[in-house]
Each structure stands twice: as structure tokens, then as C-alpha cells.
Design a protein around this motif. Sequence first.
Motif, PDB file in Angstrom:
ATOM      1  N   TRP A  45       0.837  -1.204   0.000  1.00  0.00           N
ATOM      2  CA  TRP A  45       0.000   0.000   0.000  1.00  0.00           C
ATOM      3  C   TRP A  45       0.870   1.252   0.000  1.00  0.00           C
ATOM      4  O   TRP A  45       0.612   2.189  -0.763  1.00  0.00           O
ATOM      5  N   MET A  46       1.906   1.282   0.851  1.00  0.00           N
ATOM      6  CA  MET A  46       2.776   2.457   0.921  1.00  0.00           C
ATOM      7  C   MET A  46       3.453   2.725  -0.418  1.00  0.00           C
ATOM      8  O   MET A  46       3.709   3.873  -0.774  1.00  0.00           O
ATOM      9  N   MET A  47       3.743   1.678  -1.165  1.00  0.00           N
ATOM     10  CA  MET A  47       4.398   1.845  -2.462  1.00  0.00           C
ATOM     11  C   MET A  47       3.422   2.283  -3.553  1.00  0.00           C
ATOM     12  O   MET A  47       3.823   2.594  -4.672  1.00  0.00           O
ATOM     13  N   GLY A  48       2.130   2.276  -3.235  1.00  0.00           N
ATOM     14  CA  GLY A  48       1.129   2.698  -4.211  1.00  0.00           C
ATOM     15  C   GLY A  48       0.772   1.634  -5.227  1.00  0.00           C
ATOM     16  O   GLY A  48       0.194   1.935  -6.266  1.00  0.00           O
ATOM     17  N   LEU A  49       1.103   0.394  -4.924  1.00  0.00           N
ATOM     18  CA  LEU A  49       0.777  -0.704  -5.834  1.00  0.00           C
ATOM     19  C   LEU A  49      -0.682  -1.114  -5.661  1.00  0.00           C
ATOM     20  O   LEU A  49      -1.262  -0.914  -4.587  1.00  0.00           O
ATOM     21  N   PRO A  50      -1.289  -1.696  -6.665  1.00  0.00           N
ATOM     22  CA  PRO A  50      -2.662  -2.177  -6.516  1.00  0.00           C
ATOM     23  C   PRO A  50      -2.744  -3.214  -5.395  1.00  0.00           C
ATOM     24  O   PRO A  50      -1.803  -3.988  -5.178  1.00  0.00           O
ATOM     25  N   ASP A  51      -3.864  -3.228  -4.684  1.00  0.00           N
ATOM     26  CA  ASP A  51      -4.058  -4.180  -3.600  1.00  0.00           C
ATOM     27  C   ASP A  51      -3.913  -5.610  -4.127  1.00  0.00           C
ATOM     28  O   ASP A  51      -4.548  -5.982  -5.111  1.00  0.00           O
ATOM     29  N   GLY A  52      -3.041  -6.369  -3.510  1.00  0.00           N
ATOM     30  CA  GLY A  52      -2.838  -7.757  -3.898  1.00  0.00           C
ATOM     31  C   GLY A  52      -1.806  -7.959  -4.998  1.00  0.00           C
ATOM     32  O   GLY A  52      -1.543  -9.086  -5.405  1.00  0.00           O
ATOM     33  N   TRP A  53      -1.207  -6.890  -5.493  1.00  0.00           N
ATOM     34  CA  TRP A  53      -0.236  -6.978  -6.587  1.00  0.00           C
ATOM     35  C   TRP A  53       0.865  -7.986  -6.274  1.00  0.00           C
ATOM     36  O   TRP A  53       1.268  -8.772  -7.120  1.00  0.00           O
ATOM     37  N   VAL A  54       1.346  -7.953  -5.031  1.00  0.00           N
ATOM     38  CA  VAL A  54       2.367  -8.897  -4.575  1.00  0.00           C
ATOM     39  C   VAL A  54       1.798  -9.839  -3.521  1.00  0.00           C
ATOM     40  O   VAL A  54       2.110 -11.018  -3.506  1.00  0.00           O
ATOM     41  N   THR A  55       0.929  -9.307  -2.660  1.00  0.00           N
ATOM     42  CA  THR A  55       0.460 -10.077  -1.508  1.00  0.00           C
ATOM     43  C   THR A  55      -0.556 -11.162  -1.847  1.00  0.00           C
ATOM     44  O   THR A  55      -0.781 -12.049  -1.028  1.00  0.00           O
ATOM     45  N   ASP A  56      -1.162 -11.113  -3.004  1.00  0.00           N
ATOM     46  CA  ASP A  56      -2.083 -12.179  -3.396  1.00  0.00           C
ATOM     47  C   ASP A  56      -1.386 -13.295  -4.171  1.00  0.00           C
ATOM     48  O   ASP A  56      -2.020 -14.269  -4.569  1.00  0.00           O
ATOM     49  N   VAL A  57      -0.079 -13.142  -4.387  1.00  0.00           N
ATOM     50  CA  VAL A  57       0.702 -14.170  -5.061  1.00  0.00           C
ATOM     51  C   VAL A  57       1.043 -15.241  -4.024  1.00  0.00           C
ATOM     52  O   VAL A  57       1.337 -14.930  -2.870  1.00  0.00           O
ATOM     53  N   ASP A  58       0.983 -16.499  -4.419  1.00  0.00           N
ATOM     54  CA  ASP A  58       1.209 -17.600  -3.478  1.00  0.00           C
ATOM     55  C   ASP A  58       2.707 -17.811  -3.221  1.00  0.00           C
ATOM     56  O   ASP A  58       3.304 -18.781  -3.694  1.00  0.00           O
ATOM     57  N   ILE A  59       3.291 -16.850  -2.482  1.00  0.00           N
ATOM     58  CA  ILE A  59       4.683 -16.944  -2.058  1.00  0.00           C
ATOM     59  C   ILE A  59       4.743 -16.565  -0.585  1.00  0.00           C
ATOM     60  O   ILE A  59       3.807 -15.970  -0.052  1.00  0.00           O
ATOM     61  N   SER A  60       5.826 -16.890   0.067  1.00  0.00           N
ATOM     62  CA  SER A  60       5.958 -16.611   1.497  1.00  0.00           C
ATOM     63  C   SER A  60       5.977 -15.105   1.763  1.00  0.00           C
ATOM     64  O   SER A  60       6.269 -14.299   0.876  1.00  0.00           O
ATOM     65  N   ARG A  61       5.693 -14.732   2.997  1.00  0.00           N
ATOM     66  CA  ARG A  61       5.765 -13.329   3.400  1.00  0.00           C
ATOM     67  C   ARG A  61       7.165 -12.786   3.166  1.00  0.00           C
ATOM     68  O   ARG A  61       7.342 -11.656   2.696  1.00  0.00           O
ATOM     69  N   THR A  62       8.182 -13.581   3.466  1.00  0.00           N
ATOM     70  CA  THR A  62       9.566 -13.164   3.247  1.00  0.00           C
ATOM     71  C   THR A  62       9.804 -12.860   1.774  1.00  0.00           C
ATOM     72  O   THR A  62      10.405 -11.842   1.424  1.00  0.00           O
ATOM     73  N   ALA A  63       9.309 -13.705   0.895  1.00  0.00           N
ATOM     74  CA  ALA A  63       9.461 -13.479  -0.545  1.00  0.00           C
ATOM     75  C   ALA A  63       8.677 -12.250  -0.989  1.00  0.00           C
ATOM     76  O   ALA A  63       9.140 -11.498  -1.854  1.00  0.00           O
ATOM     77  N   GLN A  64       7.503 -12.040  -0.403  1.00  0.00           N
ATOM     78  CA  GLN A  64       6.723 -10.848  -0.723  1.00  0.00           C
ATOM     79  C   GLN A  64       7.495  -9.587  -0.346  1.00  0.00           C
ATOM     80  O   GLN A  64       7.603  -8.657  -1.146  1.00  0.00           O
ATOM     81  N   LEU A  65       8.039  -9.568   0.882  1.00  0.00           N
ATOM     82  CA  LEU A  65       8.797  -8.390   1.327  1.00  0.00           C
ATOM     83  C   LEU A  65      10.062  -8.194   0.492  1.00  0.00           C
ATOM     84  O   LEU A  65      10.449  -7.063   0.202  1.00  0.00           O
TER      85      LEU A  65
END
Length: 96
Positions: A45-65
Motif C-alpha cells: 500500500w505504501m508503495m502505491g501498488l494495486p491491492d494484492g499486486w504482490v500479496t495475493d501471489v502464493d509466495i511466502s511473506r519473506t518473498a513478498q517483502l
Amino acid sequence: MIDRNRWGEFAPAIARWESTLGRPAPEPSEPGREGRRLSARFVEWMMGLPDGWVTDVDISRTAQLRALGNGVVPQQAAAALKTLLMEADTSQVMVA
């Protein structure tokens, strides 16, 4: 209405970004094994990306960050490209 108790001195900035993006700020932290930890959805959200752009991808939280940390904020990329294009256009005019 922004909750000043929740965001403290950052409340005005959070409110502006919520208005810019058109969606509310997600929780900045989430439960972790050793207490609270940074939420990847908040970083997204802080980066201004669409909701779920990275976080809805089936990867670990570490990989998302990691993906978010290695990413570029779209607004900064757009500003950089605009600046480069304006400079390139100006330099071509000067050469001609």
C-alpha cells in the motif's frame, strides 16, 4: 476520518496517501511468532501498488517483502522517466 491515535504524527501523511490511492491503509503490522511484525500488505500500500499486486501471489511473506523491497515505487519511476525524456528531448533540440 483518520484515527490520530492510531497513526500519531504520521496521520496527515496517511490520510493524504489514502486519498491519493482511494483506499484505506491496511494494518501496518500483523501477528508473528515473536510478537508483531511488518505487514507486506502495508508495504504494498505504501508503495502505491494495486491491492494484492504482490500479496495475493502464493509466495511466502519473506518473498513478498523481498519482492517489494527490490521493487520500484511506480510514481518515482514515472517521474524519473518523464525527467529523462524531457532531458533527452532538450538535448536533441540543442544538437540540431
